[in-house]
Design an enzyme around this catalytic site. Structure first.
Site, short mmCIF file in Angstrom:
data_model
loop_
_atom_site.label_atom_id
_atom_site.label_comp_id
_atom_site.label_asym_id
_atom_site.label_seq_id
_atom_site.Cartn_x
_atom_site.Cartn_y
_atom_site.Cartn_z
N ASP A 98 78.83 1.57 48.33
CA ASP A 98 79.63 0.94 47.28
C ASP A 98 81.06 0.64 47.71
O ASP A 98 81.97 0.60 46.88
CB ASP A 98 79.64 1.86 46.06
CG ASP A 98 79.94 3.30 46.43
OD1 ASP A 98 80.60 3.50 47.47
OD2 ASP A 98 79.52 4.23 45.71
N GLU A 120 71.00 3.04 49.36
CA GLU A 120 71.62 3.90 48.34
C GLU A 120 71.93 3.08 47.08
O GLU A 120 73.05 3.05 46.57
CB GLU A 120 72.87 4.61 48.86
CG GLU A 120 73.24 5.83 48.03
CD GLU A 120 74.53 6.49 48.51
OE1 GLU A 120 75.62 5.94 48.28
OE2 GLU A 120 74.43 7.57 49.12
N GLU A 134 84.33 1.55 43.26
CA GLU A 134 82.96 1.67 43.76
C GLU A 134 81.91 1.32 42.72
O GLU A 134 80.86 0.75 43.03
CB GLU A 134 82.71 3.08 44.32
CG GLU A 134 83.48 3.40 45.60
CD GLU A 134 84.91 3.87 45.36
OE1 GLU A 134 85.35 3.95 44.19
OE2 GLU A 134 85.59 4.17 46.36
N HIS A 214 89.84 12.09 48.15
CA HIS A 214 90.38 10.79 48.57
C HIS A 214 90.25 9.66 47.55
O HIS A 214 90.65 8.54 47.81
CB HIS A 214 89.70 10.32 49.86
CG HIS A 214 88.27 9.89 49.67
ND1 HIS A 214 87.23 10.77 49.62
CD2 HIS A 214 87.73 8.67 49.48
CE1 HIS A 214 86.11 10.11 49.44
NE2 HIS A 214 86.37 8.82 49.34
N ARG A 216 90.44 6.74 44.82
CA ARG A 216 91.55 5.91 44.35
C ARG A 216 91.95 6.23 42.92
O ARG A 216 93.13 6.15 42.57
CB ARG A 216 91.15 4.42 44.42
CG ARG A 216 91.58 3.77 45.68
CD ARG A 216 90.97 2.42 45.87
NE ARG A 216 90.88 2.18 47.30
CZ ARG A 216 91.75 1.48 48.01
NH1 ARG A 216 92.74 0.88 47.42
NH2 ARG A 216 91.61 1.36 49.31
N HIS A 248 92.12 13.08 54.38
CA HIS A 248 91.82 11.65 54.54
C HIS A 248 93.09 10.90 54.97
O HIS A 248 94.18 11.26 54.53
CB HIS A 248 91.30 11.13 53.20
CG HIS A 248 90.64 9.79 53.26
ND1 HIS A 248 91.35 8.64 53.45
CD2 HIS A 248 89.35 9.41 53.14
CE1 HIS A 248 90.51 7.60 53.45
NE2 HIS A 248 89.28 8.05 53.26
C1 UD1 Z 1 87.07 3.83 51.41
C2 UD1 Z 1 86.16 3.28 50.31
C3 UD1 Z 1 85.60 4.42 49.48
C4 UD1 Z 1 84.96 5.47 50.35
C5 UD1 Z 1 85.93 5.92 51.43
C6 UD1 Z 1 85.26 6.87 52.38
C7 UD1 Z 1 86.72 1.12 49.29
C8 UD1 Z 1 87.57 0.40 48.33
N1 UD1 Z 1 86.95 2.44 49.42
O1 UD1 Z 1 88.21 4.41 50.78
O2 UD1 Z 1 84.63 3.90 48.59
O3 UD1 Z 1 84.61 6.57 49.55
O4 UD1 Z 1 86.38 4.78 52.16
O5 UD1 Z 1 86.19 7.59 53.13
O6 UD1 Z 1 85.89 0.52 49.94
N2 UD1 Z 1 93.01 4.74 57.00
C9 UD1 Z 1 93.41 5.00 58.30
N3 UD1 Z 1 92.43 5.23 59.25
C10 UD1 Z 1 91.11 5.23 58.96
C11 UD1 Z 1 90.72 4.99 57.63
C12 UD1 Z 1 91.69 4.73 56.66
O7 UD1 Z 1 94.59 5.02 58.62
O8 UD1 Z 1 90.28 5.43 59.87
C13 UD1 Z 1 94.05 4.46 55.97
C14 UD1 Z 1 94.65 3.05 56.13
O9 UD1 Z 1 96.00 3.09 55.77
C15 UD1 Z 1 93.86 2.24 55.10
C16 UD1 Z 1 93.73 3.27 54.00
O10 UD1 Z 1 93.47 4.51 54.66
O11 UD1 Z 1 94.49 1.03 54.69
C17 UD1 Z 1 92.67 2.98 52.97
O12 UD1 Z 1 91.43 2.66 53.56
P1 UD1 Z 1 90.30 1.93 52.66
O13 UD1 Z 1 89.10 1.75 53.50
O14 UD1 Z 1 90.86 0.76 51.94
O15 UD1 Z 1 90.03 2.96 51.51
P2 UD1 Z 1 89.62 4.47 51.52
O16 UD1 Z 1 90.54 5.18 50.60
O17 UD1 Z 1 89.48 4.95 52.90
N1 UDP Z 2 83.22 13.92 56.61
C1 UDP Z 2 83.55 14.06 57.96
N2 UDP Z 2 84.79 14.51 58.29
C2 UDP Z 2 85.73 14.84 57.37
C3 UDP Z 2 85.39 14.67 55.98
C4 UDP Z 2 84.14 14.20 55.66
O1 UDP Z 2 82.72 13.80 58.83
O2 UDP Z 2 86.83 15.24 57.72
C5 UDP Z 2 81.89 13.42 56.25
C6 UDP Z 2 81.16 14.21 55.19
O3 UDP Z 2 80.41 15.26 55.76
C7 UDP Z 2 80.29 13.16 54.52
C8 UDP Z 2 81.12 11.90 54.65
O4 UDP Z 2 82.06 12.14 55.69
O5 UDP Z 2 79.07 12.96 55.20
C9 UDP Z 2 81.78 11.61 53.35
O6 UDP Z 2 82.79 10.67 53.55
P1 UDP Z 2 83.96 10.47 52.49
O7 UDP Z 2 84.18 11.71 51.73
O8 UDP Z 2 85.09 9.90 53.25
O9 UDP Z 2 83.39 9.30 51.57
P2 UDP Z 2 82.40 9.24 50.31
O10 UDP Z 2 81.13 9.92 50.65
O11 UDP Z 2 83.11 9.83 49.15
O12 UDP Z 2 82.24 7.75 50.12
#
Ligand code: UD1
Ligand code: UDP
Length: 375
Positions: A98, A120, A134, A214, A216, A248
């Site tokens: 999602d 999923e 999501e 993490h 939003r 995160h």
């Molecule tokens: C995203 C997904 C969320 C999912 C999560 C898993 C959307 C809108 N959100 O949220 O559904 O649960 O991933 O973790 O699709 N960033 C880094 N390095 C990384 C990853 C992220 O620096 O490797 C920082 C960046 O500043 C980036 C910000 O996190 O712009 C947000 O990343 P984004 O993918 O938009 O949203 P998440 O909060 O990670």
């Molecule tokens: N996870 C990981 N390292 C971390 C935190 C989470 O490998 O430091 C794994 C966790 O075991 C799970 C997945 O990442 O399988 C979940 O990701 P996240 O919580 O970022 O996203 P969500 O599942 O909420 O979309």
């Protein structure tokens, strides 16, 4: 016979974890040409997982930007993914979950009349603002999908209520169990053994509480409340519990967490962990506090009592099984529920049992055989 061309699009860490078993399974079939595309909505956090599962994307769009807005990210995915559908002409496009990557990939597939398989499928809270964005992303993916791979009967029923034809819904289990089964039998990484020894967890002197957050919809006051609750719990159980929190990389999470929890003695704030160490921490945790979707599923499978730091969950199976408890983001509720579990062995024992609503670890096989059958 020409090969069936399947493009798998991956954006974030959890998509990579949950699609790794599918990509592995696709590669086992000589009649399939498997093309992996990373939007790289995440960068470091995605790369950790791609390396672990030895996945090398054919194309990497490298779209992550610091603190990127949803509109900018969506626009970039449309602009950069669309030409790849023209170039590769896939028969199927697969995406999981999602995220923004999933929603945009589904729309691109639709524009090119490429069949879209949603892994999923069918998770719902019924509240379009929780989780945000999501809930709407997965509903949009569901409108477009040609096959819906629902992890559970509950998810299938959600889709049936939305009018999806029963023949298009396949209940497969959740691929997280396929991934977890592969990883949990691997030996504990040395750095985790050192950490657990140093914190006197491995010898049973102290308990581990694992934390992640993490979402939003928690940005701002809710994440500050969560942190205040963690601080209060850490002070209350100063000699008894170590809190380990891999934070995160989203700056909207990093800033309040570092500010409020940066100097609490028994809270270890870590960089995001690779999946193997994270799974070992889950297995050694007494209790998990999280708003993560994937961790709710893993806690359910591992039988680890887990407090869900959200008002709503789209994963009621673990709650029904008694392993998850929805506690929201209020400081008072988090502190009182966690304290109950840490203080009362009977209360704890009621939650600490594994349940298996997400299947037997063969979801990826089922997904790939359904795609072949729909050829
Ligand atoms: C995203 C997904 C969320 C999912 C999560 C898993 C959307 C809108 N959100 O949220 O559904 O649960 O991933 O973790 O699709 N960033 C880094 N390095 C990384 C990853 C992220 O620096 O490797 C920082 C960046 O500043 C980036 C910000 O996190 O712009 C947000 O990343 P984004 O993918 O938009 O949203 P998440 O909060 O990670
Ligand atoms: N996870 C990981 N390292 C971390 C935190 C989470 O490998 O430091 C794994 C966790 O075991 C799970 C997945 O990442 O399988 C979940 O990701 P996240 O919580 O970022 O996203 P969500 O599942 O909420 O979309």
């Amino acid at each position: 016979m020409t090969k069936l061309r399947v493009m798998t699009v991956i954006g974030t860490r959890p998509e990579a974890i949950k699609l790794a078993p599918v990509v592995q399974e696709l590669s086992r079939h000589a009649e399939i040409e498997s093309i992996v595309v990373a939007t790289a909505q995440h960068r470091e956090m995605l790369d950790q997982v791609l390396a672990l599962f030895h996945i090398q994307p054919a194309r990497d769009l490298n779209l992550m930007r610091a603190d990127q807005s949803l509109a900018d990210l969506t626009a970039a995915i449309f602009t950069n993914l669309d030409p790849l559908l023209v170039e590769y002409q896939p028969d199927w496009l697969l995406a999981q979950g999602d995220t923004t990557t999933v929603m945009a990939a589904a729309v691109c597939a639709y524009y090119h009349q490429v069949k879209f398989g949603h892994v999923e499928a069918g998770l719902r809270t019924g509240d379009k603002r929780q989780p945000f964005p999501e809930e709407v992303n997965r509903r949009m993916a569901g409108v477009i999908a040609d096959l819906h791979f629902a992890p559970t009967d509950w998810a299938r029923d959600n889709l049936l209520h939305e009018g999806i034809a029963p023949s298009l819904i396949k209940v497969t289990g959740n691929t997280i169990i396929d991934a977890l089964n592969q990883i949990k039998s691997m030996p504990m990484p040395a750095e985790i053994e050192t950490l657990l020894k140093e914190k006197r967890i491995l010898n049973g002197e102290r308990d581990l509480v694992l934390v992640t957050a993490h979402r939003r919809e928690s940005f701002g006051q809710p994440i500050r409340e969560i942190c205040a609750a963690l601080k209060e719990l850490a002070e209350k159980y100063a000699n008894q519990v170590e809190f380990i929190y891999p934070v995160h990389l989203n700056p909207n999470i990093q800033e309040p967490v570092q500010e409020i929890l940066g100097d609490v003695a028994n809270i270890s704030l870590l960089a995001p962990l690779e999946y193997l160490p994270l799974v070992h921490l889950e297995m050694h945790a007494k209790l998990i506090l999280t708003d993560s979707g994937g961790i709710q599923e893993e806690a359910t499978g591992l039988g680890k009592p887990c407090l869900v730091l959200r008002e709503r969950t789209e994963r009621p199976e673990g709650v029904q099984a008694g392993v998850l408890k929805l506690v929201g983001t209020s400081r008072e509720m988090i502190v009182s529920t966690a304290s109950n579990l840490l203080d009362d062995p009977a209360e704890y024992a009621r939650m600490a049992h594994a349940a298996n609503p997400y299947g037997d670890g063969t979801a990826a096989q089922k997904i790939v055989s359904e795609i072949l059958a729909a050829r």
